[in-house]
Design an enzyme around this catalytic site. Structure first.
Site, PDB file in Angstrom:
ATOM      1  N   TYR A  89      44.104  -9.046  39.556  1.00 37.84           N
ATOM      2  CA  TYR A  89      45.515  -9.126  39.202  1.00 37.84           C
ATOM      3  C   TYR A  89      46.353  -9.413  40.444  1.00 37.84           C
ATOM      4  O   TYR A  89      46.460  -8.582  41.338  1.00 37.84           O
ATOM      5  CB  TYR A  89      46.008  -7.823  38.536  1.00 37.84           C
ATOM      6  N   HIS A 111      34.117  -6.061  36.143  1.00 38.38           N
ATOM      7  CA  HIS A 111      35.132  -6.685  35.280  1.00 38.38           C
ATOM      8  C   HIS A 111      34.520  -7.583  34.194  1.00 38.38           C
ATOM      9  O   HIS A 111      34.992  -7.624  33.061  1.00 38.38           O
ATOM     10  CB  HIS A 111      36.086  -7.500  36.160  1.00 38.38           C
ATOM     11  N   SER A 147      44.836  -3.804  26.208  1.00 37.57           N
ATOM     12  CA  SER A 147      45.658  -4.523  25.207  1.00 37.57           C
ATOM     13  C   SER A 147      45.655  -3.810  23.851  1.00 37.57           C
ATOM     14  O   SER A 147      45.461  -4.442  22.808  1.00 37.57           O
ATOM     15  CB  SER A 147      45.171  -5.973  25.050  1.00 37.57           C
ATOM     16  N   PRO A 148      45.893  -2.486  23.836  1.00 34.18           N
ATOM     17  CA  PRO A 148      45.845  -1.746  22.568  1.00 34.18           C
ATOM     18  C   PRO A 148      46.999  -2.091  21.633  1.00 34.18           C
ATOM     19  O   PRO A 148      46.961  -1.739  20.455  1.00 34.18           O
ATOM     20  CB  PRO A 148      45.899  -0.280  23.004  1.00 34.18           C
ATOM     21  N   LEU A 149      48.006  -2.788  22.159  1.00 37.64           N
ATOM     22  CA  LEU A 149      49.156  -3.161  21.321  1.00 37.64           C
ATOM     23  C   LEU A 149      49.060  -4.620  20.886  1.00 37.64           C
ATOM     24  O   LEU A 149      50.074  -5.275  20.603  1.00 37.64           O
ATOM     25  CB  LEU A 149      50.471  -2.884  22.067  1.00 37.64           C
ATOM     26  N   PHE A 183      51.947  -7.909  20.191  1.00 38.91           N
ATOM     27  CA  PHE A 183      52.306  -8.067  18.781  1.00 38.91           C
ATOM     28  C   PHE A 183      52.971  -6.809  18.220  1.00 38.91           C
ATOM     29  O   PHE A 183      53.954  -6.882  17.494  1.00 38.91           O
ATOM     30  CB  PHE A 183      51.068  -8.399  17.922  1.00 38.91           C
TER      31      PHE A 183
END
Length: 334
Positions: free
Chosen positions: A63, A132, A212-214, A218
């Site tokens: 990142y 990763h 990215s649990p959301l 979205f």
């Protein structure tokens, strides 16, 4: 509110039931991961997260590259031991700090990447160190052995893997106990469940951490059209956000929002509680205190079995919401 703590894996690492994903706090080369970055607000968000008891920070050398770890170093300065730091290696970064886009899990590179992360984070140990992506040209045993050496040297506390198959998990775990596996997981992305990977982890007492649990934004309710994404936002390259799937996905979001409204909570909170109910540790990414506080509030919300069934009937397992990545990146998942 007392934050719920859980055992991550069975090697002794205790973490809050939710972590903070830090990727979006820095851009990536010339692109932005999730809109513009604001260092001051990002650091304030990390500090607020610790105040609220969510002290598990998730980053990676990729990142930035390297900028994200350097930002975290600034945020944790003077309070290193108050945080649990998870970072990742594997995307090869050359001596000019450029990503080569190869995956490197060779023993020599593992040690080199670790030393660089220690330097960037300004620390002498990393709590949880993840591979990763799997290096398909290097036996996982070689990588796991190199990571095991780092545990013995006291430079890392526990080892993790990201986006790997059941077979790879078993082979690595035979060399050194794996504490956590991290993959994308949300109401929109349940491949690890379909592939039996969650069952493998349960059998081996390895924890699952969901990035990215959301649903990559979205569930935040801030995306209604493709044009709501900035022109240089990487999500535009993801099939899930393209014409073939986008409008159907928004319909699913609206159904989830309707259910959340009945319970007087947000769709984001509903999605987080749903996975925490399964013993999964979500690491929602945010760079603003406002959304951090909203996410952490999900820790005090309960769902009934009937709620879970209703929610899962909106997006049943196997629903095609579009691929998680473009073709190149999908090819790198084990």
């Amino acid at each position: 509110m007392e934050i719920k703590k859980i055992n991550l894996g069975n090697q002794g690492l205790i973490v809050p039931a939710m972590g903070l994903g830090c990727m979006g706090m820095t851009g990536f080369e010339d692109a932005h991961m999730y809109g513009e970055a604001d260092e001051k607000e990002a650091i304030a968000t990390i500090h607020r997260s610790r105040e609220l008891g969510v002290n598990l920070l998730d980053t990676a050398d990729l990142y930035g590259p390297l900028k994200n770890e350097q930002l975290i170093a600034k945020a944790i300065a003077g309070n290193r031991n108050d945080y649990i730091i998870a970072t990742k290696f594997g995307w090869e970064i050359d001596d000019n700090n450029k990503v080569t886009w190869a995956i490197n899990g060779q023993k020599k590179y593992v040690k080199k990447a670790l030393e660089r992360s220690l330097q960037n984070l300004k620390t002498d140990y990393i709590d949880l160190y993840y591979l990763h992506r799997l290096d398909k040209n290097t036996p996982i045993e070689e990588t796991a052995e190199a990571m095991s050496d780092l545990v013995k040297e006291g430079k890392i506390g526990y080892i993790g893997l990201s986006e790997v198959s059941s077979e790879t998990i078993k082979r690595a775990h035979a060399i050194h106990p794996v504490t956590a596996v991290q993959s994308e997981y949300s109401l929109f992305e349940r491949t690890v469940e379909e592939r039996g990977i969650l069952d493998t982890l349960a059998a081996l007492e390895i924890s699952f951490v969901a990035y990215s649990p959301l649903g990559r934004g979205f569930l935040t309710g801030q995306i209604r059209t493709i044009d709501d994404l900035p022109a240089n936002d990487f999500r535009r390259s993801i099939p899930r956000f393209q014409e073939a799937h986008f409008h159907k996905n928004i319909e699913l979001v609206e159904a989830i929002e309707a259910m959340a409204a009945e319970k007087n909570i947000t769709a984001s909170q509903l999605g987080l509680v749903w996975m925490m109910n399964k013993g999964i540790v979500p690491i929602p990414g945010t760079k603003r205190r406002k959304y951090l506080e909203q996410n952490i509030a999900a820790l005090s919300i309960a769902l009934t079995e009937a709620d879970v069934q209703k929610l899962e009937s909106i997006i049943p397992l196997g629903t095609d919401t579009g691929s998680a990545y473009d073709e190149f990146s999908m090819g790198l998942i084990d």
